[in-house]
Design a protein around this motif. Sequence first.
Motif, PDB file in Angstrom:
ATOM      1  N   THR B  94       0.849  -1.177   0.000  1.00  0.00           N
ATOM      2  CA  THR B  94       0.000   0.000   0.000  1.00  0.00           C
ATOM      3  C   THR B  94       0.898   1.243   0.000  1.00  0.00           C
ATOM      4  N   VAL B  95       0.277   2.373  -0.306  1.00  0.00           N
ATOM      5  CA  VAL B  95       1.020   3.632  -0.355  1.00  0.00           C
ATOM      6  C   VAL B  95       1.679   3.902   0.994  1.00  0.00           C
ATOM      7  N   LYS B  96       0.918   3.698   2.063  1.00  0.00           N
ATOM      8  CA  LYS B  96       1.468   4.017   3.374  1.00  0.00           C
ATOM      9  C   LYS B  96       2.609   3.075   3.747  1.00  0.00           C
ATOM     10  N   GLU B  97       2.461   1.791   3.434  1.00  0.00           N
ATOM     11  CA  GLU B  97       3.544   0.840   3.716  1.00  0.00           C
ATOM     12  C   GLU B  97       4.821   1.259   2.988  1.00  0.00           C
ATOM     13  N   THR B  98       4.637   1.698   1.741  1.00  0.00           N
ATOM     14  CA  THR B  98       5.798   2.098   0.941  1.00  0.00           C
ATOM     15  C   THR B  98       6.481   3.331   1.536  1.00  0.00           C
ATOM     16  N   VAL B  99       5.676   4.328   1.892  1.00  0.00           N
ATOM     17  CA  VAL B  99       6.252   5.553   2.448  1.00  0.00           C
ATOM     18  C   VAL B  99       6.917   5.253   3.802  1.00  0.00           C
ATOM     19  N   THR B 129       3.372  15.664  -0.493  1.00  0.00           N
ATOM     20  CA  THR B 129       3.349  15.195  -1.875  1.00  0.00           C
ATOM     21  C   THR B 129       1.924  14.966  -2.353  1.00  0.00           C
ATOM     22  N   GLY B 130       0.964  15.281  -1.488  1.00  0.00           N
ATOM     23  CA  GLY B 130      -0.443  15.190  -1.899  1.00  0.00           C
ATOM     24  C   GLY B 130      -0.949  13.789  -2.139  1.00  0.00           C
ATOM     25  N   ILE B 131      -0.463  12.819  -1.354  1.00  0.00           N
ATOM     26  CA  ILE B 131      -0.913  11.448  -1.578  1.00  0.00           C
ATOM     27  C   ILE B 131      -1.683  10.898  -0.386  1.00  0.00           C
ATOM     28  N   SER B 132      -1.942  11.759   0.622  1.00  0.00           N
ATOM     29  CA  SER B 132      -2.620  11.284   1.828  1.00  0.00           C
ATOM     30  C   SER B 132      -3.968  10.640   1.505  1.00  0.00           C
ATOM     31  N   SER B 133      -4.632  11.200   0.504  1.00  0.00           N
ATOM     32  CA  SER B 133      -5.993  10.731   0.242  1.00  0.00           C
ATOM     33  C   SER B 133      -6.027   9.290  -0.250  1.00  0.00           C
ATOM     34  N   PHE B 134      -4.925   8.791  -0.796  1.00  0.00           N
ATOM     35  CA  PHE B 134      -4.954   7.383  -1.199  1.00  0.00           C
ATOM     36  C   PHE B 134      -3.901   6.539  -0.488  1.00  0.00           C
ATOM     37  N   HIS B 138      -3.249   0.482  -3.305  1.00  0.00           N
ATOM     38  CA  HIS B 138      -2.068  -0.316  -3.628  1.00  0.00           C
ATOM     39  C   HIS B 138      -1.293   0.345  -4.750  1.00  0.00           C
ATOM     40  N   LEU B 139       0.013   0.131  -4.741  1.00  0.00           N
ATOM     41  CA  LEU B 139       0.872   0.810  -5.715  1.00  0.00           C
ATOM     42  C   LEU B 139       0.441   0.551  -7.153  1.00  0.00           C
ATOM     43  N   HIS B 140       0.034  -0.693  -7.425  1.00  0.00           N
ATOM     44  CA  HIS B 140      -0.275  -1.006  -8.825  1.00  0.00           C
ATOM     45  C   HIS B 140      -1.564  -0.347  -9.291  1.00  0.00           C
ATOM     46  N   GLU B 141      -2.341   0.201  -8.346  1.00  0.00           N
ATOM     47  CA  GLU B 141      -3.578   0.871  -8.752  1.00  0.00           C
ATOM     48  C   GLU B 141      -3.322   2.320  -9.177  1.00  0.00           C
ATOM     49  N   LEU B 142      -2.097   2.799  -8.955  1.00  0.00           N
ATOM     50  CA  LEU B 142      -1.830   4.219  -9.175  1.00  0.00           C
ATOM     51  C   LEU B 142      -1.286   4.485 -10.575  1.00  0.00           C
ATOM     52  N   SER B 143      -1.417   5.724 -10.996  1.00  0.00           N
ATOM     53  CA  SER B 143      -0.831   6.126 -12.280  1.00  0.00           C
ATOM     54  C   SER B 143       0.664   6.378 -12.091  1.00  0.00           C
ATOM     55  N   GLY B 144       1.375   6.502 -13.190  1.00  0.00           N
ATOM     56  CA  GLY B 144       2.813   6.720 -13.118  1.00  0.00           C
ATOM     57  C   GLY B 144       3.174   7.953 -12.295  1.00  0.00           C
ATOM     58  N   GLY B 145       2.413   9.016 -12.476  1.00  0.00           N
ATOM     59  CA  GLY B 145       2.694  10.263 -11.761  1.00  0.00           C
ATOM     60  C   GLY B 145       2.450  10.111 -10.271  1.00  0.00           C
ATOM     61  N   GLU B 146       1.367   9.400  -9.924  1.00  0.00           N
ATOM     62  CA  GLU B 146       1.055   9.205  -8.507  1.00  0.00           C
ATOM     63  C   GLU B 146       2.124   8.336  -7.843  1.00  0.00           C
ATOM     64  N   ARG B 147       2.548   7.296  -8.567  1.00  0.00           N
ATOM     65  CA  ARG B 147       3.572   6.399  -8.024  1.00  0.00           C
ATOM     66  C   ARG B 147       4.874   7.161  -7.780  1.00  0.00           C
ATOM     67  N   GLN B 148       5.200   8.039  -8.733  1.00  0.00           N
ATOM     68  CA  GLN B 148       6.390   8.872  -8.585  1.00  0.00           C
ATOM     69  C   GLN B 148       6.308   9.676  -7.290  1.00  0.00           C
ATOM     70  N   ARG B 149       5.112  10.194  -7.007  1.00  0.00           N
ATOM     71  CA  ARG B 149       4.951  10.992  -5.801  1.00  0.00           C
ATOM     72  C   ARG B 149       5.062  10.141  -4.544  1.00  0.00           C
TER      73      ARG B 149
END
Lengths: 352, 492
Positions: B94-99, B129-134, B138-149
């Motif tokens: 997940t995004v949070k696990e990654t961060v 980085t404006g990613i709190s909302s997601f 999961h990482l694979h659900e994100l777009s390239g730009g979101e993943r970069q963030r």
Amino acid sequence: MQEQYTLTHLKNNKWLAYLLAAVFLICAMVIGISVGTVSVPISFIFRVICVEILHFPIGEEIDPMYTNIVMNIRLPRVILAGLIGASLAIAGAAFQGLLRNPLADPYTLGVSSGASVGAVVTLFFQLSLPGIGLYTLPLFSITSAFATILLVLLFARKVDRSMKVETIILTGIIFSSFLGAFISLMIALTGDELRQIIGWLLGSVSMRGWEYIKIMLPFFILGSLLLLFSARELNAMSFGEEQAQHLGVNVQKRKLLVIASASILTGAAVAVSGTIGFVGLVIPHLARLVWGPDHKHLLPLSILTGAGFLILADLVARTVISPTELPIGVITALIGAPVFAAILVRKRGGRR
Amino acid sequence: MTELLKITNVAGGYKEENVLDGISFEVQKGELFGVLGPNGSGKTTLLKMISGVMPFEQGEIMIKGKDINKYTAKELAKSIAVLPQHSAQAFSYTVKETVSLGRYAHQRGWLQSFSPRDEEMVKTAMEQTGISSFEDHHLHELSGGERQRVFLAQALAQEPQILLLDEPTNHLDLSFQKELLDQLKQWSRERQLTVVSIFHDLNLAGLFCDRLLLLENGRINRIGTPIEVLKQERIESVFHTSIEKLAHPTVPKPQMVLLPEELPRSEKNIQINEQNLKVTGQFIKLQTPILLKTLSSGVTGSGFGWHHTFINRHVDHSYDCTDHASEMKEYLKANGFTPEETVGMMTAVNLQDAAYRFYEEDGIEAFIVVTAGTGNAVDATSSRRTSYKPTPGTINAWVFAGGLLSETAFVQSMITATEAKVKALFDLGVKDPVTATLATGTSTDSLLIAASQRGKSIQYAGPITPLGNLISKGIYECVTKSLEKYKRRYQV
């Protein structure tokens, strides 16, 4: 939709995950002890355990036959199956994380081939070292497993000083193939021991007794603890070795530690039970699908579910055409593959 | 000592040969430092050496005054974070696990528990980085730009003093590129975060970086400000390509544009003359089969540009001038013209009074079109402000020159044309009605210089050059002719 919700819910509630996995393991153990040619009622199992293990006087006589069956046959068998299942599952989870490949299993690096060569040589030449007798086979097997992983690592280091996982995988495949050819050669040359060798290769946990548990337990504790303490590093390394290094992980050191720990677990498991396939591939994969890839939880959950799964597989192996026992490796593949396939289809289907 | 990063005479690379040789530079605290160079020049190798994942043969790299080889992996991760170009994503965290993994270096002990401070830093990084909302996605659900963030947030969670980036704008669309670089710039200013980044895009690097390092074949070609490094000849020789350097329209930084191999320069010149012109009661229209390079003060298409339609539109003198630019665009669209490809002017004079003529001398061509009225005649040298009178009056002049004009020639054409216009007004004795002195023009004159940019190359267009000659003669004649018609019509 409902299913997706359930999956997400399971992922977020770690306590529920541990509870479910623990209940699964306990149920598997109880059923494993209870079911067999002679059925032991569940209440007797608890009574026997109270008296024999906890030394808790319950003030009534238990049929010595039940005590004998539980204490000398079923309980050690269930515990050994559980330890092997747990070892293979956690080793598989660690290898998959380290090699960043959900299709890796504990046998990818050739550990099992090494252990098998040791065991097959023992059977082929009818070796029996004085003093240890029956334990010649596990001893030979575990030694050759460690020798193999050592050679794999040394060779990989020779090829590529930074020891990228790709190099290690390739080296493992080379050694596996080479040792596999040795095993095939011995099978081809053997006569009377054929059934024994094939039987060992397909894996079994029968008639091992408490002694094998004593051989297995120290390796299991050491290997599992080392891996459990590497959970965060495994998380980092599954984003790539360079990325892990950037995050502050001492990749070289930790990589060797993980490979060594997982190999200890695998080598010991193969040495006492033969090459039981599929547990190390499917259980971590399954646990990851249900509970997410975070190794902090993935590793302990793999231990619990792997143990339960192998106990059930052993139960099926010895009861399905009783009194003949089937090789447990056949059962793990027969049950594991379709279950795995079904879960994969549902999971991927739901995502689209 | 403020240099956070000091690299002295570093050399190294892969087994066979040194990718880098003799690299020395320093990066100051809070600096945005760009690394440029062609493919294979050693940019990524340099970044890997600074991030500690690649050993080097000789020299030294000092981070905060301490040799990089004396850092442990954890210590280094607390000083330097890296935003990788690619990242393996075998499993779906997940995004949070990654961060949260960004906090690895800050956690101690065997159990490595997550402290409230860790939690806070992860939260802050996700907010920045404006990613709190997601965070639970999961990482694979994100777009390239979101993943970069997400990976940027992971790097920020490390609380580094130095952030290394390898082509951070790769795979990002235009708005994300700008957003990311604006953000980096802001962090480098406000939090003294030092940023070292590889760039492929010279223009982006020039716009955002304080200093640039240009690598060529593993050696330093030049270190300096964007203006020092992004010199046309230097870039052409390092990248082996032809480019043209321009000024950025609003920021004082150089911009480079590529020149395609096949330019229409060698093609045959095309002639623009009366046949391209059409005069109606509504507008004077001139259309050309190719885009012309233009310099004008039109309502649309002003400044330098490329246009193929030229409109001089009649408006009533009571025309409401409050938002004439957008009204003009609407008008052009309504009449089937594309505003972006059109130089549009307006005038209140009668379009039948237009004067135009094609001139040719010594192989130089110019077609001049003028509409003139002197209702608002003004003496530009008079210090008094003059007020509008409700009589039509504007001088709009078009010059279409054949040939390939330099920018100097464009500007000189403007000067020459203006001088000729002033002379014509003088000779006709047009006066500023307020000051009663001789007028130099009207208050709303417009001028267009257009050239086909084909055929003969013309460097200069001053009054004694062949083109300048044609322009002064043509403008003088056409302004005079048009004003005479105007005078007859209005009896002034």
